[in-house]
Design a protein around this motif. Structure first.
Motif, short mmCIF file in Angstrom:
data_model
loop_
_atom_site.label_atom_id
_atom_site.label_comp_id
_atom_site.label_asym_id
_atom_site.label_seq_id
_atom_site.Cartn_x
_atom_site.Cartn_y
_atom_site.Cartn_z
N ALA A 20 15.89 67.24 -85.46
CA ALA A 20 16.66 66.21 -85.16
C ALA A 20 17.43 66.44 -83.65
CB ALA A 20 17.69 65.77 -85.97
N VAL A 21 18.14 67.79 -83.72
CA VAL A 21 18.70 68.36 -82.32
C VAL A 21 17.70 68.28 -81.26
CG1 VAL A 21 19.76 70.09 -81.65
CG2 VAL A 21 20.30 69.63 -83.74
N PHE A 22 16.52 68.66 -81.53
CA PHE A 22 15.56 68.76 -80.30
C PHE A 22 15.23 67.48 -80.02
CE2 PHE A 22 11.40 69.22 -78.37
CZ PHE A 22 11.71 70.49 -77.62
N ALA A 23 14.95 66.45 -80.80
CA ALA A 23 14.67 65.07 -80.43
C ALA A 23 15.89 64.47 -79.82
CB ALA A 23 14.48 64.27 -81.69
N GLN A 24 17.25 64.79 -79.91
CA GLN A 24 18.11 64.08 -79.44
C GLN A 24 18.34 64.80 -77.91
OE1 GLN A 24 21.49 64.89 -81.94
NE2 GLN A 24 20.76 63.29 -83.47
N ALA A 82 -2.21 69.14 -69.23
CA ALA A 82 -0.99 69.34 -69.00
C ALA A 82 -0.11 69.90 -70.14
CB ALA A 82 -0.07 68.00 -68.59
N PRO A 83 1.00 70.52 -70.10
CA PRO A 83 1.55 71.34 -71.31
C PRO A 83 2.05 70.03 -72.19
CG PRO A 83 2.47 72.10 -69.38
CD PRO A 83 1.41 71.19 -68.84
N ALA A 84 1.73 70.32 -73.58
CA ALA A 84 2.03 69.49 -74.47
C ALA A 84 3.46 69.41 -74.94
CB ALA A 84 1.07 69.38 -75.70
N ASP A 85 4.59 69.12 -74.04
CA ASP A 85 5.85 69.40 -74.17
C ASP A 85 6.58 68.01 -74.14
OD1 ASP A 85 5.70 69.03 -71.25
OD2 ASP A 85 6.55 70.92 -71.06
N GLY A 86 6.13 67.20 -73.71
CA GLY A 86 6.81 65.63 -73.68
C GLY A 86 7.03 65.41 -72.34
N PRO A 261 5.06 67.93 -79.51
CA PRO A 261 5.94 68.17 -80.90
C PRO A 261 6.18 66.83 -81.66
CG PRO A 261 6.90 69.56 -79.07
CD PRO A 261 5.87 68.57 -78.52
N PRO A 262 6.10 66.69 -82.88
CA PRO A 262 6.30 65.34 -83.65
C PRO A 262 7.54 64.84 -83.62
CG PRO A 262 5.33 67.14 -84.92
CD PRO A 262 5.56 67.78 -83.80
N GLN A 266 8.09 61.06 -81.81
CA GLN A 266 9.32 60.23 -82.49
C GLN A 266 10.17 59.50 -81.68
OE1 GLN A 266 11.37 62.12 -85.68
NE2 GLN A 266 12.10 60.17 -86.67
N LYS A 267 10.86 60.49 -80.95
CA LYS A 267 11.80 59.87 -79.85
C LYS A 267 11.13 58.77 -79.00
CE LYS A 267 15.39 59.85 -76.87
NZ LYS A 267 16.35 58.81 -77.17
N LEU A 268 10.04 59.33 -78.24
CA LEU A 268 9.19 58.46 -77.34
C LEU A 268 8.68 57.06 -77.97
CD1 LEU A 268 6.73 61.10 -75.72
CD2 LEU A 268 8.69 59.75 -74.49
N ARG A 269 8.37 57.19 -79.22
CA ARG A 269 7.86 55.86 -80.03
C ARG A 269 9.17 54.98 -80.11
NH1 ARG A 269 3.52 59.25 -83.14
NH2 ARG A 269 1.74 59.02 -81.86
#
Length: 323
Positions: A20-24, A82-86, A261-262, A266-269
């Motif tokens: 959650a922290v990572f997503a935020q 590309a790196p799969a880091d968002g 990362p999931p 989630q954040k992007l969606r």
């Protein structure tokens, strides 16, 4: 409480909340959205709309990067690797996701394996345009002339393997006529030659075709959707003309490299869903002839797989190649 136990509990708590922290925390730096076509076309307009609204929601810059070449192949392949880091995303459409697997014998990426759909925002039909002084006012007349004069008429596309190329080539193939293909690096240079009378026909996305039709610079001969466009209700569908049992509407959406990362997905969606639901976004898409979609996650994945399977197979059956 012993310090070792306190430390252990702190570590356990951080492990639990870290996604959650990572997503935020995401995004903590600018995000690149690759548009695999030049400025001015459907890819670019959708990409810039998404970038603007996603950036405002996240408080971080989403920057469009036009990476062109080989139709849509170069930019799409760049995103796949590309790196799969968002922090590198790509605008996906029928052309680069569903058509390319059938167009290239050795496609350097796998549309289903290498990309994760964030969401699909909108779908558009295509409009078949004729130069202003073309001595034909219907698709039937064009086909009759083409049958009597093989190879004499020419049609533009936004590049080998683009949606404009495949749709037109499929139509000519099914109608059993021979027209000369003239590929360009994007829609804008194609319009320059269409308006200048140096090429005869162009099957372009309806929203970018509309201003030229409304201005009387070109003739609208047919639309590719299942139904007539409300922007041009007097223009028949390809199927209505009897030319071929053919229809295509091109969706556009946002994709991430597989392995992202999931929690980032989630954040992007979540932000994508907010953008798709904005009344002014829906109004903007509708005004340009689009059908708002707002398909996320599994729903988007099912649509993508359906069209990859259908169109890649059809392209192979028709013998259409990017070169």
């Amino acid at each position: 409480m012993p310090i070792t136990r306190r430390a252990a509990m702190a570590f356990s708590a951080s492990a639990i909340v870290s996604p959650a922290v990572f997503a935020q925390a995401y995004p903590s730096k600018p995000v690149r959205i690759i548009v695999p076509q030049p400025p001015g076309g459907g890819f670019d307009s959708v990409g810039r709309l998404i970038a603007d609204r996603m950036g405002k929601l996240s408080g971080q810059s989403f920057v469009v990067e036009n990476r062109t070449g080989s139709g849509t192949l170069v930019g799409t392949d760049l995103a796949a690797k590309a790196p799969a880091d968002g922090y590198t995303l790509v605008i996906g459409s029928i052309s680069n996701i569903a058509l390319n697997p059938g167009l290239y014998a050795n496609l350097p990426y796998d549309s289903l394996r290498d990309f994760e759909p964030i969401g699909l925002l909108v779908s558009y039909s295509y409009t078949l345009l004729g130069r202003k002084d073309l001595p034909f006012n219907s698709l039937q007349d064009v086909l009759a002339h083409a049958k009597a004069n093989p190879g004499k008429l020419s049609y533009a596309s936004a590049g080998n393997g683009s949606g404009q190329h495949v749709l037109a080539a499929a139509l000519w193939h099914l109608a059993k006529v021979d027209l000369a293909h003239v590929p360009y690096r994007g829609a804008q240079p194609a319009y320059q030659d269409l308006l200048g009378g140096r090429v005869d026909l162009f099957f372009d996305l309806s929203p970018t075709a509309r201003p030229q039709v409304d201005a009387g610079n070109v003739k609208a001969l047919a639309v590719s959707g299942a139904a007539r466009s409300p922007m041009h209700p007097n223009v028949p569908t390809v199927k209505e003309t009897g030319a071929a049992d053919l229809q295509l509407e091109s969706w556009f959406g946002l994709f991430a490299p597989t392995g992202t990362p999931p929690e980032v997905l989630q954040k992007l969606r979540a932000d994508f869903a907010k953008v798709a639901a904005m009344p002014d976004v829906q109004e903007s898409l509708t005004k340009t002839g689009g059908k708002p979609m707002s398909a996320l996650g599994d729903e988007a994945r099912q649509i993508v797989k359906r069209d990859v399977d259908h169109w890649s197979q059809l392209v192979r059956q028709l013998g259409i190649r990017a070169g």
